[in-house]
Design a protein around this motif. Structure first.
Motif, PDB file in Angstrom:
ATOM      1  N   PHE A 325      -8.843   4.964   0.187  1.00  0.00           N
ATOM      2  CA  PHE A 325      -7.896   4.744   1.276  1.00  0.00           C
ATOM      3  C   PHE A 325      -6.481   4.696   0.689  1.00  0.00           C
ATOM      4  O   PHE A 325      -6.234   4.003  -0.309  1.00  0.00           O
ATOM      5  CB  PHE A 325      -8.193   3.427   2.003  1.00  0.00           C
ATOM      6  N   TYR A 326      -5.582   5.433   1.318  1.00  0.00           N
ATOM      7  CA  TYR A 326      -4.194   5.491   0.863  1.00  0.00           C
ATOM      8  C   TYR A 326      -3.261   4.926   1.923  1.00  0.00           C
ATOM      9  O   TYR A 326      -3.348   5.306   3.102  1.00  0.00           O
ATOM     10  CB  TYR A 326      -3.793   6.944   0.559  1.00  0.00           C
ATOM     11  N   ILE A 327      -2.391   4.021   1.500  1.00  0.00           N
ATOM     12  CA  ILE A 327      -1.350   3.499   2.382  1.00  0.00           C
ATOM     13  C   ILE A 327      -0.160   4.445   2.304  1.00  0.00           C
ATOM     14  O   ILE A 327       0.481   4.584   1.254  1.00  0.00           O
ATOM     15  CB  ILE A 327      -0.934   2.080   1.976  1.00  0.00           C
ATOM     16  N   GLU A 328       0.104   5.132   3.401  1.00  0.00           N
ATOM     17  CA  GLU A 328       1.133   6.172   3.406  1.00  0.00           C
ATOM     18  C   GLU A 328       2.520   5.591   3.682  1.00  0.00           C
ATOM     19  O   GLU A 328       2.667   4.587   4.386  1.00  0.00           O
ATOM     20  CB  GLU A 328       0.798   7.228   4.465  1.00  0.00           C
ATOM     21  N   GLU A 329       3.533   6.250   3.133  1.00  0.00           N
ATOM     22  CA  GLU A 329       4.925   5.850   3.325  1.00  0.00           C
ATOM     23  C   GLU A 329       5.563   6.782   4.356  1.00  0.00           C
ATOM     24  O   GLU A 329       5.749   7.974   4.103  1.00  0.00           O
ATOM     25  CB  GLU A 329       5.687   5.933   2.007  1.00  0.00           C
ATOM     26  N   SER A 391      -4.643   6.539   5.305  1.00  0.00           N
ATOM     27  CA  SER A 391      -5.393   7.788   5.339  1.00  0.00           C
ATOM     28  C   SER A 391      -6.659   7.649   4.508  1.00  0.00           C
ATOM     29  O   SER A 391      -6.754   6.820   3.600  1.00  0.00           O
ATOM     30  CB  SER A 391      -4.542   8.951   4.813  1.00  0.00           C
ATOM     31  N   LEU A 392      -7.642   8.482   4.820  1.00  0.00           N
ATOM     32  CA  LEU A 392      -8.922   8.465   4.114  1.00  0.00           C
ATOM     33  C   LEU A 392      -9.083   9.740   3.299  1.00  0.00           C
ATOM     34  O   LEU A 392      -9.141  10.840   3.856  1.00  0.00           O
ATOM     35  CB  LEU A 392     -10.073   8.340   5.115  1.00  0.00           C
ATOM     36  N   ASP A 460     -11.413   0.776  -6.195  1.00  0.00           N
ATOM     37  CA  ASP A 460     -12.097  -0.139  -5.277  1.00  0.00           C
ATOM     38  C   ASP A 460     -11.138  -0.717  -4.231  1.00  0.00           C
ATOM     39  O   ASP A 460     -11.582  -1.422  -3.319  1.00  0.00           O
ATOM     40  CB  ASP A 460     -12.724  -1.301  -6.050  1.00  0.00           C
ATOM     41  N   PHE A 461      -9.837  -0.458  -4.385  1.00  0.00           N
ATOM     42  CA  PHE A 461      -8.835  -1.060  -3.515  1.00  0.00           C
ATOM     43  C   PHE A 461      -8.008   0.018  -2.816  1.00  0.00           C
ATOM     44  O   PHE A 461      -8.029   1.189  -3.202  1.00  0.00           O
ATOM     45  CB  PHE A 461      -7.908  -1.971  -4.330  1.00  0.00           C
ATOM     46  N   PHE A 462      -7.235  -0.404  -1.812  1.00  0.00           N
ATOM     47  CA  PHE A 462      -6.308   0.520  -1.167  1.00  0.00           C
ATOM     48  C   PHE A 462      -5.284   0.995  -2.196  1.00  0.00           C
ATOM     49  O   PHE A 462      -4.799   0.212  -3.016  1.00  0.00           O
ATOM     50  CB  PHE A 462      -5.583  -0.184  -0.018  1.00  0.00           C
ATOM     51  N   LEU A 463      -4.934   2.277  -2.127  1.00  0.00           N
ATOM     52  CA  LEU A 463      -4.041   2.892  -3.096  1.00  0.00           C
ATOM     53  C   LEU A 463      -2.735   3.309  -2.439  1.00  0.00           C
ATOM     54  O   LEU A 463      -2.620   3.374  -1.219  1.00  0.00           O
ATOM     55  CB  LEU A 463      -4.718   4.110  -3.727  1.00  0.00           C
TER      56      LEU A 463
END
Length: 595
Positions: A325-329, A391-392, A460-463
């Motif tokens: 999972f990616y935290i998008e900017e 996003s996945l 293992d964590f949000f990226l």
């Protein structure tokens, strides 16, 4: 009084007639297990014999007729199950089950499994692989002929499900459904991110989350508020399905040197959540050049595990990490752009529609970044709480699937080396393939495209979606963990961490060592084993890990003053060997203390 008797008699007659009509209708919908059926899709007579367990044994003159008959019989026994898997994967449950499944449909439609299936089918049909194509289409033609001419399951009439023929893409929808069940990161990553950000990285040490020495943790993005809701929302979607997802398993193979018969023995126990009907459909198929006993997924034409006259194979989940999972900017000036590698990239956006039984359709946007689809809006609670898009990235969506070609090769394998080639065709999902052949070879091969990530990344964590946490390459398939004829004389898998190949230890959501430890103990307990030994091992109820942990508990409690009753508990646990017999009180005491 006479009027009352007449009324009662009339009611009794009405009930009897209704019951008779209902019984006649239900009896007419039951599968056909004897007699003759004329089918236009086969070229030569096919004989089917059902054994005492209801397993069909198909005897045909050619491969196409055998697969056509399999498709017809599979639909006869499992059409509703096949329909549900198709509707789950396509995001079409609400159309027949109502508004309770809107979020489930939105989630699966956002994954865009249909598009992936279309790409995979196009790749297959452009490959010129005639044997695979002919067998797969023959199976599906058999399914469709049953839909046209067979007895329609009562569920279709009760729920108002329209009858629709199956198309080639639907075979890949089954693969997509399986892969969702295998993607452990969908559930684990949100939970671990929440725990880390709420309680700190030191708290995770007790959870045995893999950590690379010198790793720099990802800066906080104020996600603690929503990652707990994220994990709950993901569970709501995946637990709210009318058919069971695939889960972890055990499997092992011993060589001929460790076998009483001098031939290898394979044992496989694919763990599945309880469902009725069961996940697997068993069938035997025989035609010139082939004798195959296999276990099939509903709607899929080839056996996923089984054995033929030359080779046997079983599967377990690899548990590799193939999703992030990616935290998008977001661009402050354009809400449809995200930052990746110092550049603003426009998201691919389109509108999709969920049809809802008894209600107006739900129209909503789907947005795709370079990482994958944005999932915020399709999970409960997110629209109000999330501050940035998530996003996945999922390996299954990155390349067309070759699962049909791989499974066909499995079914026709003549040696463990064919199994190895089959494993190399699968990018996702990750599997352990254990195998043996009549030449005496044994093997274990892992499937999946295994990516490499930057050293600082903990998957293992949000990226971070800005590029520095993106995958940087992939491990060559020849470096996937595997073993052929190892000196130990056995191979096994219990969803545990595989050893490294080429110094690379793959990340994943591997299960604790308790089952694996017990399997190794059993496989080292004797010089040679029989098939009866394997049956005993499959039903083994002893946990070596539970025994060890119970002794730690006992040693800790012994230092305290105990009542007579408490001492009895300690005595019971002190003598416990980790067995789980129904008559034993030790397991109850152990799990009570453990909780």
């Amino acid at each position: 009084m006479k009027l009352l008797k007449r009324l009662l008699l009339g009611a009794l007659v009405l009930i009897s007639v209704t019951a008779a009509v209902l019984f006649t209708y239900l009896y007419s919908t039951k599968p056909t297990y004897e007699g003759s059926i004329t089918l236009t899709g086969i070229s030569q007579p096919v004989e089917v014999v059902f054994d005492d367990f209801g397993v069909p044994h198909i005897y045909a003159e050619n491969e196409k007729d055998a697969h056509f008959a399999l498709g017809y019989l599979h639909a006869q026994d499992r059409l509703f199950q096949m329909e549900m898997i198709r509707r789950v994967s396509r995001g079409e449950l609400s159309e027949v089950l109502g508004p309770d499944f809107i979020k489930t449909d939105q989630f699966f439609r956002t994954l865009q499994l249909v598009k992936q299936a279309e790409k995979s089918a196009k790749l297959l049909f452009s490959s010129g692989n005639k044997e695979v194509i002919d067998a797969a289409l023959a199976y599906q033609e058999g399914v469709n002929q049953y839909i046209e001419e067979g007895h329609i399951p009562i569920e279709f009439r009760l729920m108002g499900i329209p009858l629709e023929k199956f198309v080639p893409e639907d075979m890949y929808m089954v693969v997509g459904f399986m892969s969702v069940g295998f993607a452990e990161g969908f559930r684990s990553d949100p939970v671990l991110t929440y725990v880390r950000e709420k309680y700190g990285p030191d708290y995770l040490k007790s959870l045995a989350v893999s950590s690379i020495p010198g790793t720099s943790f990802i800066p906080s993005y104020d996600t603690a508020v929503f990652t707990s809701d994220f994990s709950l929302a993901m569970s709501e979607v995946l637990d709210h399905l009318p058919v069971s997802l695939f889960q972890g398993s055990n499997g092992w193979v011993v060589s001929g040197e460790k076998s009483v018969s001098g031939k290898p023995i394979l044992a496989n126990d694919t763990h599945m959540a309880f469902s009725q009907p069961s996940v697997w459909y068993e069938a035997y198929m025989e035609y010139p050049g082939q004798k195959l006993y296999g276990h099939y997924a509903a709607g899929f034409p080839f056996a996923i595990l089984g054995h033929n006259q030359s080779t046997a194979w079983g599967i377990t989940m690899l548990e590799n990490d193939d999703s992030d999972f990616y935290i998008e900017e977001l661009n402050p000036q354009d809400s449809l752009q995200v930052m990746i590698d110092s550049t603003w990239h426009s998201m691919d956006t389109f509108w999709d529609t969920v049809k809802v039984k008894g209600e107006n359709p739900v129209i909503y946007p789907i947005k795709n970044t370079l990482h994958g689809p944005i999932v915020n809006s399709v999970l409960t609670h997110f629209p109000k709480m999330i501050k940035k898009p998530v996003s996945l990235w999922w390996e299954f969506l990155k390349k067309p699937s070759k699962m049909l070609e791989s499974a066909y090769l499995l079914n026709h394998a003549t040696s463990v080396f064919d199994i190895q080639r089959s494993a190399g065709m699968i990018n996702a999902p990750g599997l352990n393939l254990m195998t043996a052949d009549t030449s005496g070879n044994i093997g274990w091969f892992t499937t999946a495209r295994l990516i490499t990530r930057p050293k600082h990344v903990q998957p293992d964590f949000f990226l971070r979606g800005t590029g520095e946490d993106d995958p940087i390459g992939e491990i060559p398939s020849s470096h996937n963990p595997h073993a052929i004829n190892p000196p130990s004389g056995f191979v096994y898998s219990a969803n545990n961490q595989p050893d490294s190949i080429g110094g690379i230890l793959i990340p994943g959501y591997f299960y604790p060592q308790d089952r694996a430890m017990r399997i190794v103990e059993l496989l080292q307990s004797k010089e040679k084993f029989s098939t009866d030994d394997m049956r005993v091992f499959n039903l083994d109820h002893t946990s070596s890990m539970a025994e060890r942990v119970s002794q730690v508990m006992v040693n800790a409690i012994k230092t305290q003053e105990l009542s007579e009753q408490e001492q009895q508990v300690i005595d019971i646990l002190s003598n416990w060997k980790g067995d789980h017999l129904k008559s034993s009180t030790a397991p109850t005491l152990y799990y009570t203390l453990l909780s």
